[in-house]
Design a protein around this motif. Structure first.
Motif, PDB file in Angstrom:
ATOM      1  N   VAL A 413     -25.181  -9.175  56.048  1.00  0.00           N
ATOM      2  CA  VAL A 413     -24.702  -9.314  56.520  1.00  0.00           C
ATOM      3  C   VAL A 413     -24.855  -7.748  57.604  1.00  0.00           C
ATOM      4  O   VAL A 413     -24.527  -7.901  58.100  1.00  0.00           O
ATOM      5  N   LYS A 414     -25.578  -6.953  57.320  1.00  0.00           N
ATOM      6  CA  LYS A 414     -26.132  -6.211  57.860  1.00  0.00           C
ATOM      7  C   LYS A 414     -28.312  -6.245  57.907  1.00  0.00           C
ATOM      8  O   LYS A 414     -28.542  -6.351  57.182  1.00  0.00           O
ATOM      9  N   PRO A 415     -28.960  -5.347  59.104  1.00  0.00           N
ATOM     10  CA  PRO A 415     -29.679  -6.351  59.381  1.00  0.00           C
ATOM     11  C   PRO A 415     -30.972  -4.854  58.655  1.00  0.00           C
ATOM     12  O   PRO A 415     -30.404  -4.181  58.040  1.00  0.00           O
ATOM     13  N   VAL A 416     -31.965  -5.411  58.554  1.00  0.00           N
ATOM     14  CA  VAL A 416     -32.587  -4.257  57.427  1.00  0.00           C
ATOM     15  C   VAL A 416     -32.508  -3.036  58.760  1.00  0.00           C
ATOM     16  O   VAL A 416     -32.673  -2.666  59.694  1.00  0.00           O
ATOM     17  N   GLY A 417     -32.567  -2.032  57.193  1.00  0.00           N
ATOM     18  CA  GLY A 417     -32.611  -0.261  57.875  1.00  0.00           C
ATOM     19  C   GLY A 417     -31.427  -0.166  58.115  1.00  0.00           C
ATOM     20  O   GLY A 417     -31.593   0.899  58.897  1.00  0.00           O
ATOM     21  N   SER A 418     -30.306  -0.635  57.628  1.00  0.00           N
ATOM     22  CA  SER A 418     -29.504   0.110  57.758  1.00  0.00           C
ATOM     23  C   SER A 418     -28.471   0.413  56.432  1.00  0.00           C
ATOM     24  O   SER A 418     -27.328   0.586  55.946  1.00  0.00           O
ATOM     25  N   GLY A 419     -29.453   0.610  56.051  1.00  0.00           N
ATOM     26  CA  GLY A 419     -29.771   1.592  54.555  1.00  0.00           C
ATOM     27  C   GLY A 419     -28.696   3.164  54.734  1.00  0.00           C
ATOM     28  O   GLY A 419     -28.466   3.106  55.806  1.00  0.00           O
ATOM     29  N   ILE A 420     -28.881   3.588  53.522  1.00  0.00           N
ATOM     30  CA  ILE A 420     -28.539   5.449  53.980  1.00  0.00           C
ATOM     31  C   ILE A 420     -29.522   5.692  54.890  1.00  0.00           C
ATOM     32  O   ILE A 420     -31.103   5.610  55.126  1.00  0.00           O
ATOM     33  N   ALA A 421     -29.328   6.734  55.950  1.00  0.00           N
ATOM     34  CA  ALA A 421     -30.611   7.658  56.630  1.00  0.00           C
ATOM     35  C   ALA A 421     -30.578   8.990  56.191  1.00  0.00           C
ATOM     36  O   ALA A 421     -29.788   9.546  56.328  1.00  0.00           O
ATOM     37  N   VAL A 422     -31.628   9.540  55.464  1.00  0.00           N
ATOM     38  CA  VAL A 422     -31.919  10.806  56.057  1.00  0.00           C
ATOM     39  C   VAL A 422     -31.883  11.934  57.332  1.00  0.00           C
ATOM     40  O   VAL A 422     -33.169  11.012  58.332  1.00  0.00           O
ATOM     41  N   LEU A 423     -30.914  12.455  57.678  1.00  0.00           N
ATOM     42  CA  LEU A 423     -30.780  13.395  58.701  1.00  0.00           C
ATOM     43  C   LEU A 423     -32.094  14.356  58.573  1.00  0.00           C
ATOM     44  O   LEU A 423     -31.766  14.924  57.800  1.00  0.00           O
ATOM     45  N   ARG A 424     -32.243  15.510  59.279  1.00  0.00           N
ATOM     46  CA  ARG A 424     -33.168  16.478  59.394  1.00  0.00           C
ATOM     47  C   ARG A 424     -32.992  17.203  61.013  1.00  0.00           C
ATOM     48  O   ARG A 424     -32.728  16.264  61.806  1.00  0.00           O
ATOM     49  N   GLY A 425     -33.245  18.545  61.310  1.00  0.00           N
ATOM     50  CA  GLY A 425     -32.302  19.348  62.309  1.00  0.00           C
ATOM     51  C   GLY A 425     -32.535  20.509  61.650  1.00  0.00           C
ATOM     52  O   GLY A 425     -32.355  20.959  60.605  1.00  0.00           O
ATOM     53  N   ASN A 426     -32.182  21.124  62.617  1.00  0.00           N
ATOM     54  CA  ASN A 426     -31.990  23.122  62.490  1.00  0.00           C
ATOM     55  C   ASN A 426     -30.462  23.297  61.621  1.00  0.00           C
ATOM     56  O   ASN A 426     -30.008  24.272  61.183  1.00  0.00           O
ATOM     57  N   LEU A 427     -29.579  21.998  61.829  1.00  0.00           N
ATOM     58  CA  LEU A 427     -28.518  21.835  60.975  1.00  0.00           C
ATOM     59  C   LEU A 427     -28.721  21.555  59.709  1.00  0.00           C
ATOM     60  O   LEU A 427     -27.780  22.323  58.562  1.00  0.00           O
ATOM     61  N   ALA A 428     -29.896  21.286  59.252  1.00  0.00           N
ATOM     62  CA  ALA A 428     -30.414  20.717  58.371  1.00  0.00           C
ATOM     63  C   ALA A 428     -31.498  20.194  57.654  1.00  0.00           C
ATOM     64  O   ALA A 428     -32.008  19.717  57.392  1.00  0.00           O
ATOM     65  N   PRO A 429     -31.757  21.532  57.613  1.00  0.00           N
ATOM     66  CA  PRO A 429     -33.919  21.814  57.785  1.00  0.00           C
ATOM     67  C   PRO A 429     -33.980  21.122  56.404  1.00  0.00           C
ATOM     68  O   PRO A 429     -35.015  20.302  56.625  1.00  0.00           O
ATOM     69  N   ARG A 430     -33.561  21.044  54.717  1.00  0.00           N
ATOM     70  CA  ARG A 430     -33.779  20.378  53.866  1.00  0.00           C
ATOM     71  C   ARG A 430     -33.246  18.608  53.919  1.00  0.00           C
ATOM     72  O   ARG A 430     -33.375  18.100  52.902  1.00  0.00           O
ATOM     73  N   GLY A 431     -32.246  18.286  54.543  1.00  0.00           N
ATOM     74  CA  GLY A 431     -31.758  16.858  54.714  1.00  0.00           C
ATOM     75  C   GLY A 431     -30.137  17.012  54.744  1.00  0.00           C
ATOM     76  O   GLY A 431     -29.799  17.522  54.666  1.00  0.00           O
ATOM     77  N   ALA A 432     -30.086  15.824  55.130  1.00  0.00           N
ATOM     78  CA  ALA A 432     -28.329  15.442  55.280  1.00  0.00           C
ATOM     79  C   ALA A 432     -28.257  13.615  55.378  1.00  0.00           C
ATOM     80  O   ALA A 432     -29.610  12.936  55.907  1.00  0.00           O
ATOM     81  N   VAL A 433     -27.318  13.388  54.449  1.00  0.00           N
ATOM     82  CA  VAL A 433     -27.646  11.861  54.181  1.00  0.00           C
ATOM     83  C   VAL A 433     -26.097  11.261  55.778  1.00  0.00           C
ATOM     84  O   VAL A 433     -25.474  11.670  55.388  1.00  0.00           O
ATOM     85  N   ILE A 434     -26.235   9.788  55.856  1.00  0.00           N
ATOM     86  CA  ILE A 434     -25.179   8.739  56.725  1.00  0.00           C
ATOM     87  C   ILE A 434     -26.015   7.902  56.047  1.00  0.00           C
ATOM     88  O   ILE A 434     -26.417   7.245  56.062  1.00  0.00           O
ATOM     89  N   LYS A 435     -24.871   6.823  56.009  1.00  0.00           N
ATOM     90  CA  LYS A 435     -23.546   5.700  54.767  1.00  0.00           C
ATOM     91  C   LYS A 435     -23.982   4.761  56.268  1.00  0.00           C
ATOM     92  O   LYS A 435     -23.252   3.949  57.153  1.00  0.00           O
TER      93      LYS A 435
END
Length: 618
Positions: A413-435
């Motif tokens: 349905v969606k290619p490899v690597g289309s799952g949950i991604a963990v984001l980091r940066g100065n707005l989310a030092p310990r992480g955030a997620v996107i589906k």
């Protein structure tokens, strides 16, 4: 012991029991062996090794009291010696509509327990119905887990069957049972039948957002939305989309805690009742084998859960629940695992909200058994399960009957690597997620102006304002909706778009918050920002007009404000006042809840407690 051969096993068991009884009667035996064949007294020699014998095997006043009071329930003498005592934890409640049928399902579990020679005791716990609990059912997950943990530890139980279904009830039961570490087997209630509206299938949650947004945009009238409301939830069971309830049901099966092939059975399917019967039989065997959650919930089991969630297009809530469960059993699992472990996993289930179909279609296409076989070596097939066999052995030979619903590896349905991604940066030092599977690909790399609200209520009011200064390229930011700030981290991250935007035909914008979202939701939604704003995370210092860049491929979430300026803004910041935080469970929760990257458990509940209990003070 899969869904495909439940009927066969039932017939074989009945034939075996009939043959044993007939043989004993033909021999004219009147001894204990003959009685066992006719009456079901267990042939296994349990001896004094059962945990329940600390209660019922005690001499003198202590044993007298324990046995005497339970005789009021009409139990025969042999209920207290030589039989394992099995608890049936039931999250049934009329306030939790998804779990309403679990009250009846427990009777089938009891049949199996009696048949296998055990003695069943059903008991209630706190329940949490996602559709109606305020401020959020997540506030009650840890309370429910604590309730179960204390009930299991303080009562004469040798094993437990867990009856759950609605979003938070399944992880709560797994957390509580894993903490005590008695033999435990989960049965989820199953999804409701497909919603049907004007010739099309509609799904709980996913269709709610679509219908309500269409109504706000003036695309459908009051009659149409009222009609849809009555067509969506048309049977017993939990959400029939791949929301959190279906996600946690399937994931827990792939982690080895449910009988194979059962998580995807519809709630109203009689095979679920047969599965409950088999679960009752199996838990008695698990007590004999001393097969505990600690032997099943290993690192490899959690890796199976994480990878299966990605292939299912499952809920971001699974991240929080699995992190909490891992900390209960002492397994090292981090937020980054939900990104790195799934980069070679495609989305194979064409299910709402990432796809087109619903759970009823998934079951008929081959269900969890066919799905596991499709995943093949992407799962650790040597992982132990509640059957006593491995994951690979459980599903060997399973088939898929509709490759539109359960896609092959070479046509996902969606290619490899289309799952949950963990984001980091100065707005989310310990992480955030996107589906990723539920997001608009055009917005996965995006820079825009931040529009910031301190409360959800303020945003919802402004979103209806036709004069709101908002453009499609803006980034909507709502804060103070995290674990401590709301409290409980509600499922509001998929913010309804401003009416002004909807009326232009735009259906997605980048949205950022420290909240969660329903597994039935969709959109380019950044969630679980850690630390949350109420705990002093950088999200608290973003202002309207700041520029934010979302770069999913680069795993980055950045606000274009200097560190010095963010620190200067911190000096002017005051933690928000949380309504209702002065007393009771809410106060305890706020004082002890961990952040999203740690699972939102209470800090003093992490780690396994065990089943040891002090002597009765008589």
């Amino acid at each position: 012991m899969t869904a495909r051969n439940l009927g066969k096993e039932e017939r074989e068991a009945a034939e075996l029991a009939a043959a044993e009884a007939a043989g004993a009667e033909a021999a004219g035996a009147a001894d204990e062996t003959a009685f066992a064949a006719r009456g079901g007294v267990p042939t296994h020699e349990w001896g004094d090794g059962l945990r329940s014998q600390q209660w019922f095997g005690a001499e003198g006043k202590t044993g007298f009291m324990h046995r005497s009071w339970l005789r009021s329930e009409g139990l025969p003498d042999d209920s207290f010696r030589g039989r394992p005592i099995i608890g049936i934890a039931n999250s049934w409640s009329e306030l939790t509509s998804c779990n309403l049928h679990l009250r009846g399902l427990a009777e089938y579990v009891k049949r199996g327990i009696w048949q296998a020679g055990g003695v069943p005791f059903e008991f209630p716990t706190t329940s949490a119905g996602e559709p109606i609990v305020r401020p959020t059912a997540m506030l009650l997950r840890n309370l429910m887990a604590m309730d179960l943990e204390e009930t299991l530890r303080s009562n004469p139980l040798d094993g437990v069957v867990l009856l759950a279904g609605c979003d938070k009830t399944t992880p709560a039961y797994l957390m509580g049972a894993a903490s005590v570490d008695l033999p435990a087997l989960l049965i989820t209630g199953g999804a409701m039948l497909n919603g049907k509206h004007r010739g099309t299938d509609i799904g709980s949650g996913t269709s709610v957002w679509k219908f309500t947004e269409a109504h706000r945009a003036g695309l459908i009238d009051d009659t149409a939305i009222t009609e849809a409301e009555g067509c969506m939830a048309r049977s017993q069971g939990h959400c029939q989309t791949m929301g959190t309830a279906s996600t946690m049901a399937c994931v827990s099966e792939f982690m080895g805690m449910q009988l194979p092939g059962t998580a995807s059975l519809p709630a109203n399917d009689s095979r679920r009742q047969a599965a409950a019967h088999l679960a009752g039989r199996r838990i008695v065997e698990m007590v004999a084998e001393d097969l505990r959650p600690s032997k099943i919930l290993t690192r490899r089991a959690f890796e199976n859960g994480v990878r299966a969630n990605a292939a299912l297009g499952g809920s971001t809530n699974a991240v929080i629940h699995l992190l909490a469960l891992a900390r209960r059993v002492g397994v090292e699992l981090t937020l980054d695992d939900f990104d790195t472990l799934v980069r070679d996993v495609p989305v194979l289930a064409d299910l709402m909200p990432s796809g087109r179909f619903l759970m009823e279609d998934f079951e008929y296409a081959g269900g969890t058994a066919g799905f596991a076989e499709t995943l093949g070596e992407l799962l650790h097939r040597d992982a132990l399960t509640v059957t006593g066999a491995t994951l690979g052995e459980n599903y060997a030979g399973a088939e898929v009957f509709n490759r539109e619903v359960i896609r092959p590896l070479d046509h996902p349905v969606k290619p490899v690597g289309s799952g949950i991604a963990v984001l980091r940066g100065n707005l989310a030092p310990r992480g955030a997620v996107i589906k990723q599977s539920a997001a608009d690909p055009r917005l996965m790399q995006h820079t825009g102006r931040a529009l910031v609200w301190d409360t959800l209520q303020a945003y919802l009011a402004d979103a209806e304002d036709p004069e709101l200064d908002v453009a499609p390229d803006d980034i909507l930011v709502v804060r103070n909706v995290g674990p401590k700030g709301y409290p409980g981290m509600p499922e509001v991250g998929n913010l309804a778009l401003p009416r002004k935007i909807l009326e232009t035909g735009v259906t997605d914008m980048v949205r950022i918050s420290d909240a969660r979202m329903s597994g039935t939701s969709y959109g380019t939604v950044v969630l679980h920002v850690v630390p949350e704003a109420a705990a002093g995370g950088p999200l608290a210092f973003v202002r309207t007009g700041d520029t934010i860049t979302l770069d999913v491929a680069g795993r980055s979430l950045h606000v274009h404000v200097s560190d010095e300026e963010l620190e200067a803004r911190r000096a002017d910041w005051q933690p928000p006042t949380v309504p209702g935080s002065e007393r009771g469970w809410t106060r305890l929760y706020i004082e002890h809840v961990t952040q999203a990257d740690e699972g939102l458990d209470l800090d003093f509940l992490q780690g396994r407690s065990g089943a040891a209990v002090g002597p009765q003070a008589f």
